[in-house]
Write an enzyme that holds these catalytic residues in place. Structure first.
Site, PDB file in Angstrom:
ATOM      1  N   CYS A 126     -49.765 -24.296   2.454  1.00 28.66           N
ATOM      2  CA  CYS A 126     -49.425 -23.461   3.605  1.00 28.66           C
ATOM      3  C   CYS A 126     -49.963 -22.053   3.443  1.00 28.66           C
ATOM      4  CB  CYS A 126     -47.924 -23.387   3.807  1.00 28.66           C
ATOM      5  SG  CYS A 126     -47.154 -24.961   4.022  1.00 28.66           S
ATOM      6  N   CYS A 161     -41.922 -16.145   5.665  1.00 25.95           N
ATOM      7  CA  CYS A 161     -42.317 -15.204   4.612  1.00 25.95           C
ATOM      8  C   CYS A 161     -41.077 -14.581   3.982  1.00 25.95           C
ATOM      9  CB  CYS A 161     -43.210 -14.099   5.178  1.00 25.95           C
ATOM     10  SG  CYS A 161     -44.801 -14.685   5.757  1.00 25.95           S
TER      11      CYS A 161
END
Lengths: 401, 341
Positions: free
Chosen positions: B35, B106
């Site tokens: 990812c 994140c």
């Protein structure tokens, strides 16, 4: 503030001033509908005809009526594939490549899911070259259409579409090519090929957005996608986007004039940038096939860092390019093109595409060469994989993968 | 281009505490290279006091991943390990002035690195079952993994249940087709695994987006003009989605066609019921460091006081709506929850 450097011409190009100038009268005084009987319409009809001829010359079509104006590349791709599936009920398979644009791949996925259409996706090798043996094996009397791009938007790799089309003809299948990135950058002469259909888009060749075309060879059976009026000889209904069509015609004329420049000067700029970056920056490599490539495109993978960070730092320096990283698109996977080429994740995420146009200069290349090493170094200093140019990457195995 | 806050940009362009920390004794490494995100958090913890005295990071990732990592090193500095463990991913996002929904993962990565680093210091194994998927609902930032966990953990078989449990589809509804595709796929797998029966499983096309909108719209409430809103407190949703808690099945709010149809409660009964319902919600709010206290009941107006992390939280209005829906469901009365300071 330094002058901005635009190196994202495969995303879109600046509309040429001459194109805008040609278009402007068609918003105001030349407002007529080309279908109308009166003089207002007739003059506009003449301009549409002239534009069709300009585009015909650029792609080497035998007849001007082989060009059907559309709203862009995506519509043209959809039109070609959906038409082919309506021609012969016994032919219900599509052959395409793993590196096509989403305009083709996503449609094929949808058709597979909703209509049970068999889709053969031909793989590519590490350089992005098509697996010809797999392609031959997929061709059969069931094939309705082959849709394979002329040149790849991310790497610039050019496919031998003329030869691929010959093979498709041997089994009686239609051959379509998405040439959105190729038209205007490399010479195309459709009349000397057996290609049945070709998609192109205005804004990739310094024309306006919202206009494109589908070339449909004379004699090719065709079912229209958008039903309505008789425009485009019944192949694409809806009142013509006359300013767009005139603009695309002008853009085609200019592209033909600049073709030599694109293939020599622009290619040299690209080569100088690529060589310079490879010399100055460790652990990076060119993706795709440098031997058969669009003259304007270079895709370089910078290992151990992520593309969005590179783009943000480049943007701060006024440089525009694009990346194959997942983060720039909002998806979780990096570019399907680079993944199809088996580029490792640590490099695919850091791939940057530089795409030139006739607007670029030597100063642009100098500017990028000046700032890129610092940008890459800055991000690598943050990377848990990077241990220096002369050292192997750190073994870094996070908890979940 | 992403709509990053100035603070995100600042922490990306000028990251603090980047690099390798010498003599680190608490190191957390998390991420998924496929990812494009991986983070190594290094901390130096004082063995006497368990205070984090230094923290540095190395990140492979996008702009917001780098900003989140750098922000995290600032947030944890000077905190004890126990305090640090209470930092949520939302705290990291809030510190940065918010993150785009596609980029919330994140902050989750920062949260996980911190958990892993503390586990490393304490010599315990830290395992994470967190798996991400593509973003489905942009309005509420719900990804495929979150929907799948909610569907599996709670045996959901209809789109409106998915909306109730995860919020996905509670906004603009353009994600309806994506949402029902995930539900149908997971249900099909569950049938194969024998978790639900074939007849229960949801199939694509069984419901359309408009029906979902109507079904998830608050009923019985006077606020019928209100758009479909999530009806469970945020904390419940996160935990349910994480699969760590199985929610009780959300009660369909009874349709109160005419006031006469509403259950007749004495004022005392009504207040008692409101109190009880509120008590059942409070533990979840507390888990997120917030609280909600009953101040008064005036007719159908329920006056509450939000405190702790709920105050000033961007999600406060969502929490109020969630509490309101719970109360309406429990009492069958068109109650209105009004927060006071």
């Amino acid at each position: 503030m330094t002058t901005p450097v635009y190196l994202d011409n495969n995303a879109t190009t600046r509309c040429d001033e001459a194109v805008v100038e040609a278009m402007l009268p068609f918003f105001t005084e030349q407002f007529g509908n080309p279908s109308s009987m009166h003089a207002f319409g007739a003059r506009v009809g003449g301009a549409v005809k002239a534009a069709r001829a300009q585009l015909q010359r650029l792609i080497g079509a035998e007849f001007d009526h082989e060009i059907v104006f559309t709203a862009g590349g995506t519509e043209s791709d959809n039109m070609a594939i959906l038409s082919a599936l309506e021609i012969d009920p016994n032919r219900d398979e599509i052959i395409t490549s793993a590196v096509e644009h989403p305009a083709v791949l996503s449609l094929c996925g949808h058709l597979e899911k909703t209509r049970g259409i068999k889709v053969h996706v031909i793989p590519v090798d590490g350089q992005g070259l098509l697996d010809i043996a797999a392609y031959r094996a997929a061709l059969s009397s069931k094939t309705a259409i082959v849709s394979i791009m002329w040149a790849n938007n991310e790497t610039g790799t050019i496919f031998p579409v003329a030869e691929l089309a010959e093979l498709a003809k041997e089994v009686g299948a239609l051959f379509h090519t998405d040439a959105v990135q190729a038209v205007g950058k490399v010479p195309i002469d459709l009349k000397s090929t057996v290609i049945d259909m070709l998609s192109l888009s205005g804004h990739k060749l310094h024309g306006p957005k919202g206009i494109g075309a589908l070339y449909v060879r004379r004699g090719t059976r065709f079912r229209s996608l958008i039903k309505g009026g008789h425009q485009e000889r019944g192949r694409r209904a809806g009142t013509e986007n006359t300013p767009g069509i005139v603009g695309l015609g002008k853009a085609a004329e200019l592209a033909a004039l600049h073709m030599a420049d694109e293939e020599t000067r622009v290619a040299a700029l690209r080569d100088r940038l690529e060589k310079g970056l490879l010399q100055r920056i460790p652990a990076c490599f060119v993706t795709g096939n440098p031997a058969e490539r669009l003259p304007n495109t270079s895709n370089i993978a910078f290992e151990y860092i992520e593309g969005e960070g590179i783009l943000l730092l480049m943007n701060r320096e006024g440089i525009a390019a694009s990346s194959g990283s997942a983060c720039t698109s909002g998806s979780l996977e990096p570019s399907h093109v680079l993944r199809a080429m088996n580029i490792p994740y640590t490099a695919a995420h850091g791939a940057i595409r530089f795409s030139f146009s006739r607007d670029n200069t030597d100063a642009d290349v100098d500017r990028v060469l000046e700032v890129m090493p610092g940008i890459i170094e800055k991000l690598r200093a943050l990377s848990p994989f990077w241990q220096g140019a002369d050292k192997a990457p750190a073994t870094f195995a996070p908890v979940y993968a | 281009m992403w709509d990053y806050t100035d603070k995100v940009k600042d922490y990306f362009f000028n990251p603090v505490n980047a690099g390798v920390l010498e003599h680190a004794n608490a190191v957390g490494e998390v991420g998924a290279i496929s990812c494009g995100d991986a983070l190594k958090l290094m901390m130096r913890v004082n063995p006497e006091t368990e205070v984090i005295e230094a923290a540095k990071f190395q990140t492979f990732g996008c702009g917001s991943a780098i900003a989140s990592s750098s922000a995290l090193t600032e947030i944890v500095l000077g905190k004890t390990l126990d305090e640090a463990l209470r930092i949520s991913n939302q705290d990291i996002a809030d510190f940065l002035g918010g993150l785009p929904p596609e980029k919330m993962h994140c902050s989750v990565m920062g949260y996980e690195a911190l958990q892993a680093a503390v586990a490393d210091y304490r010599g315990v194994e830290w395992r994470d079952d967190h798996e991400e998927g593509a973003l489905v609902c942009k309005c509420f930032g719900v990804d495929e993994g979150m929907i799948e966990r909610a569907v599996r953990g709670n045996k959901l078989t209809t789109p409106e249940q998915v909306t109730h449990y995860t919020k996905a589809g509670g906004g603009c509804l353009t994600c309806f087709e994506g949402l029902e595709a995930v539900l149908a796929r997971v249900n099909e797998e569950m049938v194969a695994e024998g978790l639900i029966s074939f007849d229960e499983a949801y199939r694509i096309g069984s419901m359309d987006a408009r029906t979902l909108r109507q079904k998830t719209r608050p009923k019985g409430a006077e606020t019928s003009k209100v758009e479909a809103k999530p009806i469970i407190a945020l904390a419940d949703l996160e935990r349910a989605a994480a699969g760590t808690m199985v929610l009780e099945k959300p009660v369909e709010a009874p349709a109160v066609a005419a006031p006469a149809a509403a259950p007749r409660l004495t004022t005392l009964q009504k207040i008692k019921l409101i109190e009880e319902t509120l008590e059942s919600i409070r533990p979840y709010l507390k888990l997120d460091g917030g609280d909600c206290e009953l101040v008064d009941v005036d007719g159908n107006n329920v006056i509450v006081k939000l405190s702790g992390a709920c105050v000033g939280c961007q999600q406060a209005s969502m929490t109020v709506n969630g509490v309101q829906e719970k109360l309406i469901a429990a009492t069958g009365l068109p109650l209105r929850v009004i927060p006071v300071k």
